[in-house]
Structure formats: structure tokens, C-alpha cells
Design an enzyme around this catalytic site. Structure first.
Site, PDB file in Angstrom:
ATOM      1  N   LYS A   1       0.635  -1.268   0.089  1.00 59.09           N
ATOM      2  CA  LYS A   1      -0.088  -0.138  -0.078  1.00 59.09           C
ATOM      3  C   LYS A   1       0.840   1.275   0.045  1.00 59.09           C
ATOM      4  O   LYS A   1       2.169   0.968   0.258  1.00 59.09           O
ATOM      5  CB  LYS A   1      -1.026   0.160   1.350  1.00 59.09           C
ATOM      6  CG  LYS A   1      -0.410   0.267   2.678  1.00 59.09           C
ATOM      7  CD  LYS A   1      -1.442   0.171   3.742  1.00 59.09           C
ATOM      8  CE  LYS A   1      -0.713   0.598   4.958  1.00 59.09           C
ATOM      9  NZ  LYS A   1      -0.399   2.176   5.298  1.00 59.09           N
TER      10      LYS A   1
ATOM     11  N   HIS B   1      -5.943  -1.402   6.950  1.00 59.30           N
ATOM     12  CA  HIS B   1      -5.979  -2.182   8.219  1.00 59.30           C
ATOM     13  C   HIS B   1      -7.247  -2.399   8.795  1.00 59.30           C
ATOM     14  O   HIS B   1      -7.702  -3.756   8.967  1.00 59.30           O
ATOM     15  CB  HIS B   1      -4.852  -1.656   9.145  1.00 59.30           C
ATOM     16  CG  HIS B   1      -3.672  -1.449   8.471  1.00 59.30           C
ATOM     17  ND1 HIS B   1      -3.148  -2.195   7.375  1.00 59.30           N
ATOM     18  CD2 HIS B   1      -2.711  -0.587   8.765  1.00 59.30           C
ATOM     19  CE1 HIS B   1      -1.922  -1.772   7.126  1.00 59.30           C
ATOM     20  NE2 HIS B   1      -1.488  -0.876   8.142  1.00 59.30           N
TER      21      HIS B   1
ATOM     22  N   ARG C   1      -1.568   0.401  20.623  1.00 58.48           N
ATOM     23  CA  ARG C   1      -2.631  -0.747  21.024  1.00 58.48           C
ATOM     24  C   ARG C   1      -3.601  -0.740  19.870  1.00 58.48           C
ATOM     25  O   ARG C   1      -3.898   0.151  19.190  1.00 58.48           O
ATOM     26  CB  ARG C   1      -3.615  -0.654  22.041  1.00 58.48           C
ATOM     27  CG  ARG C   1      -4.345  -1.828  22.600  1.00 58.48           C
ATOM     28  CD  ARG C   1      -4.940  -1.587  23.943  1.00 58.48           C
ATOM     29  NE  ARG C   1      -3.765  -1.618  24.825  1.00 58.48           N
ATOM     30  CZ  ARG C   1      -4.129  -1.586  26.214  1.00 58.48           C
ATOM     31  NH1 ARG C   1      -5.248  -1.225  26.628  1.00 58.48           N
ATOM     32  NH2 ARG C   1      -3.112  -1.686  27.008  1.00 58.48           N
TER      33      ARG C   1
END
Length: 419
Positions: free
Chosen positions: A74, A166, A268
Site C-alpha cells: 500500500k 488495516h 494498541r
């Protein structure tokens, strides 16, 4: 490692030169020594030269005996039009079967575990619908900013860099119908169906942010526009939150919330599944007016500290009737001694073996861009300024209001120390 490195070599040339690629072809043939040889090209290069390289590979460096495959990193364009143009350019010289569009998040252990968790455990599959799930959250946070690498990022922003690929890929795997088999085409067919069922995203369902400077003691941490590689008047978002909806029988009315940002309070990536309240809960008096405290939640932590845990309510031991909220916790590092492979290890091996299940098909890419392109066009036309938030904070206040709009709260706002 020494043996592997002895097999490596470097060859210099121009991306758009057939002659240079012919020299590479000759060099490869010297190493192949007339054996059956396959060739895998990995294009981790600027997207404006993808097509030049594809042309040169096809004309001058393709394997004459085995297969030739090309991995493309990408970004796959900036919107629907540029993505379609890129696909048309690549397919002039390569077949769709030769093109492997890589998204390394699809190679992460816990993302691979999504379908296993759902389709091989009877306890979850019956709950996987609007009947029992109140909302689903896809959360991505980094605790650092661009820090000298803002040139690429400022051209794309957090929506193109993280959300459109994603997080959306994780959403498609989470929400798809059971595929007929685990064959690549069957899995990707179901992902495409989900993406085509999703509403197009618009500004009213989105919050944008950009981090500003912050003092930590006597140390001043610069804001995004103070990065020397970023224009001082940039309005590129470093944070975005969005509410998406899937208009099909399984998910009608369930908010799928995404949140992604740089320079936040922690690093995270998680999927959080918040279930509905228990109807007529006999123990609601134990939770007061806030029934959200009694809500079951399934958390799939993709990184770091890979884990899957389920929040349940239980009685605290003793003579009284006091309730507590606990985690049924599977921490992969504690349960398994095996090293978790890097996502790229898995995906490169899949490409070598011809396994396409975790790579993105062209119609899947079209469907993904169709969701985000209206929002991206709107942002560019109206030049929407992002809300500022301090470096190291939880992001802009507007994200809280977006969640409240759908009568929910972000699952990472009150993280327990033990989770």
C-alpha cells in the site's frame, strides 16, 4: 542466517528501464543455473512507479520456466479513481492471479484467529449478529507521532493510512458470512459482499483530530505541524473516528466504530465486541443506573501482548451478594511457548506458496474505496480543519460525542489495569 545471507545480492538499476531489468534477468539466470525457477518481486516503492516496474518485470524479468508473482505494498491509490487507474495499469502487464496486494495486518496472529474463534466455537457463532451484539469497535493507537517522517503521511493522512485498509480489512473478516470453504476465493467473495453492503461514509459520522505540542515536565514535545517534514498550515488528520453500518440481515442497525490515531496515550490495536444488556437483569441493583458496567465484552487484542478475553460478571466470594467484573483471559505468551511469527513472514510465505486468502483482490479494493471516497472528497473540497488534541492524550473530545450519538462509549476509555 549466514547461509541465507550468502544467497542475497544487490543489483542496481532504473525502475523504468527494460535494459536494466534485462541485466537483472541475466544475473538471476546465473544463480538459477537452468533449474526450474520461480520469481517473486516485492514492490515496496512509491506507487507512482508501480506500473513502470510491472511493465519491466513482464517484458524483461519474468520467469520463463516457473511462476512470476508481484507483491504490491500500500497505498493502493488515494481514492476510487486513482485505485482503479492503478489496477488497470498493473493488469496491462500482469494477470490478477500474479498480483498480491499485501496488507500486513491480515498476517497478524490474532487477525488470523478471528475466523477460528468464530467458526470453530459453537458458543460464539450464534451470538454473532444484531440480536446479541450492541456495537463493535476497531481501535488503533500509536504512542508516537510522525517525528521526522511526515512527508509521506501528510500526503495520505490517518484515514487512508490506517482506516481504509488495516481496520476495514479486520471489519470485513469479522462481519462476513461463513464462507463455503477456506479456499481463497470463497473467503474473499464473502469479504466483498460485506464491503458492498456497507453505507458510504460521510462527514457527519466522522471526527477528525490533529495532535499539538505538549509539555512533559520541562520537555516540550512538538506538535504535528512543527515537524519539519510537514507544512506549517497542514490540516491532515492524525486522528479519525468514524461510525460505519452494514445494511444486511445480520448487522442491520449495529454501529461499527473505528478509531485510529497517532501520538495517543498508548500503543494498541484491538477489536472490542460489546454485547447487549441482559433483558430483565435480576442483578441490575448491583450495578446501579449504569447498566454498561454489567455488559459482557469480548476483546481481541491484536498487538501488543496478543490476547483474547471475555468480560463476565461473577459473585465475589463471601457471605454477602457482591458482584464483580472479571476477565476470562487467554494470553498467548503465557499459553504458548512458540514464537509468534511476524505478519510479513506469514504473508511472504503465503505468496511463495500461492495462498491468496490473506491478500486483497481488485474488486475487494474497489468496494473498500467506495466506502471512504465520498468522505475523502468532502474533506478535500470543504478543507475541514481537524480538532486539536495534546500529544499523549486520548484524542479529541469530539470522539466521545460521536460514541454518545449511538448511545455507547469507547471500550478503551476505562481500561482496567489487569486487561
Amino acid at each position: 542466517m549466514k547461509y541465507f545471507l550468502s544467497k542475497c545480492f544487490y543489483h542496481s538499476g532504473q525502475y523504468n528501464s527494460d535494459a536494466d531489468f534485462k541485466q537483472l534477468d541475466n544475473k538471476l539466470k546465473m544463480h538459477e543455473k537452468d533449474r526450474l525457477a520461480n520469481r517473486l518481486f516485492y514492490l515496496s516503492i512509491p506507487p507512482n512507479i508501480f506500473i513502470d516496474v510491472a511493465r519491466c518485470v513482464s517484458h524483461s524479468s519474468a520467469s520463463t520456466q516457473g511462476w512470476t508473482r508481484v507483491i504490491v505494498e500500500k497505498p493502493f491509490g488515494r481514492d476510487s479513481e486513482s485505485s482503479a487507474e492503478l489496477t488497470r495499469g498493473l493488469t496491462q502487464f500482469l494477470t490478477e492471479e500474479q498480483i498480491y496486494r499485501i496488507d500486513h495486518y491480515l498476517g497478524k496472529e490474532l487477525v488470523e484467529n478471528l475466523s477460528v474463534l468464530r467458526f470453530s466455537n459453537l458458543v460464539f457463532e450464534p451470538l454473532w449478529s444484531r440480536q446479541y451484539i450492541r456495537n463493535v469497535q476497531f481501535l488503533f493507537s500509536e504512542d508516537f507521532g510522525t517525528e521526522g517522517r511526515g512527508g509521506y503521511f501528510d500526503n495520505y493522512g490517518i484515514i487512508r493510512d490506517i482506516m481504509q485498509n488495516h481496520l476495514l480489512q479486520m471489519l470485513a473478516l469479522f462481519a462476513m458470512e461463513p464462507p463455503v470453504t477456506l479456499d481463497a476465493e470463497d473467503v474473499r467473495n464473502e469479504k466483498v459482499k460485506v464491503l458492498r453492503s456497507m453505507r458510504k461514509l460521510h462527514l457527519e459520522d466522522t471526527v477528525l483530530g490533529q495532535y499539538k505540542c505538549q509539555m512533559r515536565g520541562n520537555v516540550r514535545i512538538p506538535g504535528y505541524t512543527e515537524d519539519k517534514t510537514v507544512p506549517s498550515n497542514s490540516i491532515t488528520p492524525t486522528f479519525a473516528a468514524a461510525a460505519l453500518f452494514i445494511d444486511n440481515a445480520r448487522w442491520d442497525g449495529v454501529p461499527f466504530l473505528m478509531k485510529a490515531g497517532k501520538a495517543l496515550h498508548n500503543r494498541r490495536t484491538e477489536i472490542r465486541v460489546q454485547f447487549r444488556h441482559v433483558p430483565g437483569n435480576l442483578y441490575k441493583w448491583s450495578f446501579g443506573a449504569d447498566l454498561d458496567q454489567a455488559t459482557n465484552e469480548l476483546v481481541i487484542r491484536v498487538q501488543p501482548d496478543e490476547s483474547i478475553y471475555l468480560k463476565i460478571n461473577n459473585k465475589i466470594p463471601g457471605l454477602g451478594m457482591r458482584l464483580d467484573r472479571s476477565n476470562l483471559n487467554l494470553q498467548f505468551a503465557n499459553r504458548y511457548s512458540e514464537e509468534i511469527p511476524d505478519a510479513y513472514e506469514r504473508l511472504l510465505l503465503d505468496a511463495i506458496e500461492g495462498e491468496r486468502r490473506l491478500f486483497i483482490r481488485s474488486d475487494e479494493l474497489d468496494a473498500a474505496w467506495a466506502i471512504f471516497t465520498p468522505l475523502l472528497k468532502e474533506l478535500e473540497t470543504r478543507k475541514v480543519a481537524p480538532e486539536l488534541y495534546p500529544y499523549g492524550s486520548r484524542g479529541p473530545i469530539g470522539a466521545y460525542y460521536l460514541a454518545a450519538k449511538y448511545n455507547m462509549r469507547w471500550g478503551d476509555m476505562n481500561l482496567e489495569a489487569r486487561s
